[in-house]
Design a protein around this motif. Structure first.
Motif, PDB file in Angstrom:
ATOM      1  N   THR A  55       0.806  -1.214   0.000  1.00 35.42           N
ATOM      2  CA  THR A  55       0.000   0.000   0.000  1.00 35.42           C
ATOM      3  C   THR A  55       0.848   1.276   0.000  1.00 35.42           C
ATOM      4  O   THR A  55       0.553   2.192  -0.767  1.00 35.42           O
ATOM      5  CB  THR A  55      -0.998  -0.011   1.165  1.00 35.42           C
ATOM      6  OG1 THR A  55      -1.821  -1.170   1.047  1.00 35.42           O
ATOM      7  CG2 THR A  55      -1.867   1.223   1.170  1.00 35.42           C
ATOM      8  N   PRO A  56       1.905   1.375   0.825  1.00 34.12           N
ATOM      9  CA  PRO A  56       2.718   2.604   0.762  1.00 34.12           C
ATOM     10  C   PRO A  56       3.378   2.808  -0.607  1.00 34.12           C
ATOM     11  O   PRO A  56       3.427   3.933  -1.111  1.00 34.12           O
ATOM     12  CB  PRO A  56       3.773   2.399   1.848  1.00 34.12           C
ATOM     13  CG  PRO A  56       3.208   1.380   2.760  1.00 34.12           C
ATOM     14  CD  PRO A  56       2.332   0.503   1.928  1.00 34.12           C
ATOM     15  N   ASN A  62       0.987   5.969  -7.302  1.00 29.79           N
ATOM     16  CA  ASN A  62      -0.278   6.466  -7.848  1.00 29.79           C
ATOM     17  C   ASN A  62      -0.394   7.984  -7.796  1.00 29.79           C
ATOM     18  O   ASN A  62      -1.390   8.535  -8.255  1.00 29.79           O
ATOM     19  CB  ASN A  62      -1.467   5.825  -7.132  1.00 29.79           C
ATOM     20  CG  ASN A  62      -1.750   4.447  -7.650  1.00 29.79           C
ATOM     21  OD1 ASN A  62      -1.527   4.156  -8.815  1.00 29.79           O
ATOM     22  ND2 ASN A  62      -2.241   3.590  -6.786  1.00 29.79           N
ATOM     23  N   ARG A  63       0.619   8.646  -7.283  1.00 31.33           N
ATOM     24  CA  ARG A  63       0.597  10.110  -7.342  1.00 31.33           C
ATOM     25  C   ARG A  63       0.767  10.583  -8.779  1.00 31.33           C
ATOM     26  O   ARG A  63       0.251  11.630  -9.150  1.00 31.33           O
ATOM     27  CB  ARG A  63       1.686  10.702  -6.450  1.00 31.33           C
ATOM     28  CG  ARG A  63       1.424  10.450  -4.980  1.00 31.33           C
ATOM     29  CD  ARG A  63       2.375  11.142  -4.090  1.00 31.33           C
ATOM     30  NE  ARG A  63       3.752  10.903  -4.525  1.00 31.33           N
ATOM     31  CZ  ARG A  63       4.808  11.444  -3.948  1.00 31.33           C
ATOM     32  NH1 ARG A  63       4.663  12.251  -2.934  1.00 31.33           N
ATOM     33  NH2 ARG A  63       6.018  11.186  -4.393  1.00 31.33           N
ATOM     34  N   TYR A  72       7.379   1.092 -12.886  1.00 27.29           N
ATOM     35  CA  TYR A  72       6.585   0.736 -11.709  1.00 27.29           C
ATOM     36  C   TYR A  72       6.706  -0.752 -11.406  1.00 27.29           C
ATOM     37  O   TYR A  72       6.785  -1.159 -10.247  1.00 27.29           O
ATOM     38  CB  TYR A  72       5.117   1.101 -11.921  1.00 27.29           C
ATOM     39  CG  TYR A  72       4.827   2.582 -11.911  1.00 27.29           C
ATOM     40  CD1 TYR A  72       5.832   3.531 -11.793  1.00 27.29           C
ATOM     41  CD2 TYR A  72       3.530   3.045 -12.016  1.00 27.29           C
ATOM     42  CE1 TYR A  72       5.561   4.877 -11.785  1.00 27.29           C
ATOM     43  CE2 TYR A  72       3.247   4.403 -12.006  1.00 27.29           C
ATOM     44  CZ  TYR A  72       4.266   5.308 -11.888  1.00 27.29           C
ATOM     45  OH  TYR A  72       3.988   6.649 -11.870  1.00 27.29           O
ATOM     46  N   LEU A  73       6.728  -1.581 -12.441  1.00 30.07           N
ATOM     47  CA  LEU A  73       6.890  -3.020 -12.240  1.00 30.07           C
ATOM     48  C   LEU A  73       8.224  -3.314 -11.573  1.00 30.07           C
ATOM     49  O   LEU A  73       8.289  -4.111 -10.628  1.00 30.07           O
ATOM     50  CB  LEU A  73       6.778  -3.772 -13.566  1.00 30.07           C
ATOM     51  CG  LEU A  73       7.061  -5.273 -13.507  1.00 30.07           C
ATOM     52  CD1 LEU A  73       6.084  -5.979 -12.581  1.00 30.07           C
ATOM     53  CD2 LEU A  73       7.017  -5.875 -14.900  1.00 30.07           C
ATOM     54  N   LEU A 124      -6.501   0.960 -10.796  1.00 28.54           N
ATOM     55  CA  LEU A 124      -6.173   2.269 -10.225  1.00 28.54           C
ATOM     56  C   LEU A 124      -5.537   3.223 -11.218  1.00 28.54           C
ATOM     57  O   LEU A 124      -5.936   4.377 -11.303  1.00 28.54           O
ATOM     58  CB  LEU A 124      -5.247   2.097  -9.021  1.00 28.54           C
ATOM     59  CG  LEU A 124      -5.920   1.459  -7.812  1.00 28.54           C
ATOM     60  CD1 LEU A 124      -4.916   1.260  -6.706  1.00 28.54           C
ATOM     61  CD2 LEU A 124      -7.068   2.311  -7.334  1.00 28.54           C
ATOM     62  N   GLN A 125      -4.553   2.760 -11.935  1.00 28.78           N
ATOM     63  CA  GLN A 125      -3.862   3.666 -12.852  1.00 28.78           C
ATOM     64  C   GLN A 125      -4.807   4.172 -13.935  1.00 28.78           C
ATOM     65  O   GLN A 125      -4.761   5.322 -14.299  1.00 28.78           O
ATOM     66  CB  GLN A 125      -2.655   2.961 -13.496  1.00 28.78           C
ATOM     67  CG  GLN A 125      -1.660   2.428 -12.506  1.00 28.78           C
ATOM     68  CD  GLN A 125      -0.905   3.486 -11.738  1.00 28.78           C
ATOM     69  OE1 GLN A 125      -0.891   4.645 -12.108  1.00 28.78           O
ATOM     70  NE2 GLN A 125      -0.281   3.096 -10.650  1.00 28.78           N
ATOM     71  N   ASN A 126      -5.653   3.318 -14.448  1.00 30.14           N
ATOM     72  CA  ASN A 126      -6.597   3.686 -15.489  1.00 30.14           C
ATOM     73  C   ASN A 126      -7.603   4.715 -14.981  1.00 30.14           C
ATOM     74  O   ASN A 126      -7.850   5.722 -15.606  1.00 30.14           O
ATOM     75  CB  ASN A 126      -7.318   2.454 -16.010  1.00 30.14           C
ATOM     76  CG  ASN A 126      -8.194   2.761 -17.209  1.00 30.14           C
ATOM     77  OD1 ASN A 126      -7.936   3.704 -17.944  1.00 30.14           O
ATOM     78  ND2 ASN A 126      -9.221   1.971 -17.393  1.00 30.14           N
ATOM     79  N   LYS A 127      -8.190   4.443 -13.814  1.00 31.22           N
ATOM     80  CA  LYS A 127      -9.213   5.337 -13.266  1.00 31.22           C
ATOM     81  C   LYS A 127      -8.616   6.681 -12.897  1.00 31.22           C
ATOM     82  O   LYS A 127      -9.208   7.715 -13.139  1.00 31.22           O
ATOM     83  CB  LYS A 127      -9.860   4.712 -12.022  1.00 31.22           C
ATOM     84  CG  LYS A 127     -10.586   3.422 -12.310  1.00 31.22           C
ATOM     85  CD  LYS A 127     -11.756   3.667 -13.221  1.00 31.22           C
ATOM     86  CE  LYS A 127     -12.483   2.350 -13.450  1.00 31.22           C
ATOM     87  NZ  LYS A 127     -13.575   2.442 -14.357  1.00 31.22           N
TER      88      LYS A 127
END
Length: 133
Positions: A55-56, A62-63, A72-73, A124-127
């Motif tokens: 989560t952190p 996600n910023r 990111y991977l 998340l990234q898409n939304k």
């Protein structure tokens, strides 16, 4: 605003649940164990680990949302490896060299990070990217 935050939290929980379920399947097949009880127990444990450790990192990445970003991977793989290594040292520090020589730490680190990265990119990234437009 409250509805947007609630939807974001719901999407985060969906990412964690789906990641935990998929990772538990990989783990059960990886250790070659047959049965349903360990699958559900392992899913719950992995879900908690994802909540605590992923989560952190997820919040930080996600910023600046980017779908299916390889950077990111790699970040998820790095932190996944650190978590596996941390728990290996805590559980049995004497056999850390054997643990590093085995394929399991690399298989599970990469696979768990890949699973989480895919679900994170889908939900998340898409939304977040479409909401910013």
């Amino acid at each position: 605003m409250k509805g947007v935050i609630n939807m974001q939290v719901l999407r985060i929980l969906i990412v964690h649940v789906l990641s935990a379920l998929c990772a538990a399947v990989v783990y059960v097949f990886g250790i070659d164990y047959d049965g349903y009880i360990p699958y559900f127990l392992i899913s719950a444990i992995i879900f908690i680990y994802y909540l605590i450790f992923a989560t952190p990192v997820q919040y930080f990445l996600n910023r600046k949302p980017k779908r299916f970003n390889l950077k990111y991977l790699l970040i998820y793989i790095f932190f996944s490896f650190l978590v596996w290594l941390f728990f290996a040292v805590i559980t049995d520090p004497k056999t850390i060299i054997d643990f590093l020589m085995g394929y399991e730490i690399y298989l599970f680190s990469i696979t768990f990070a890949l699973i989480f990265w895919v679900w994170d990119s889908v939900f998340l990234q898409n939304k977040a990217k479409t909401a910013a437009k």
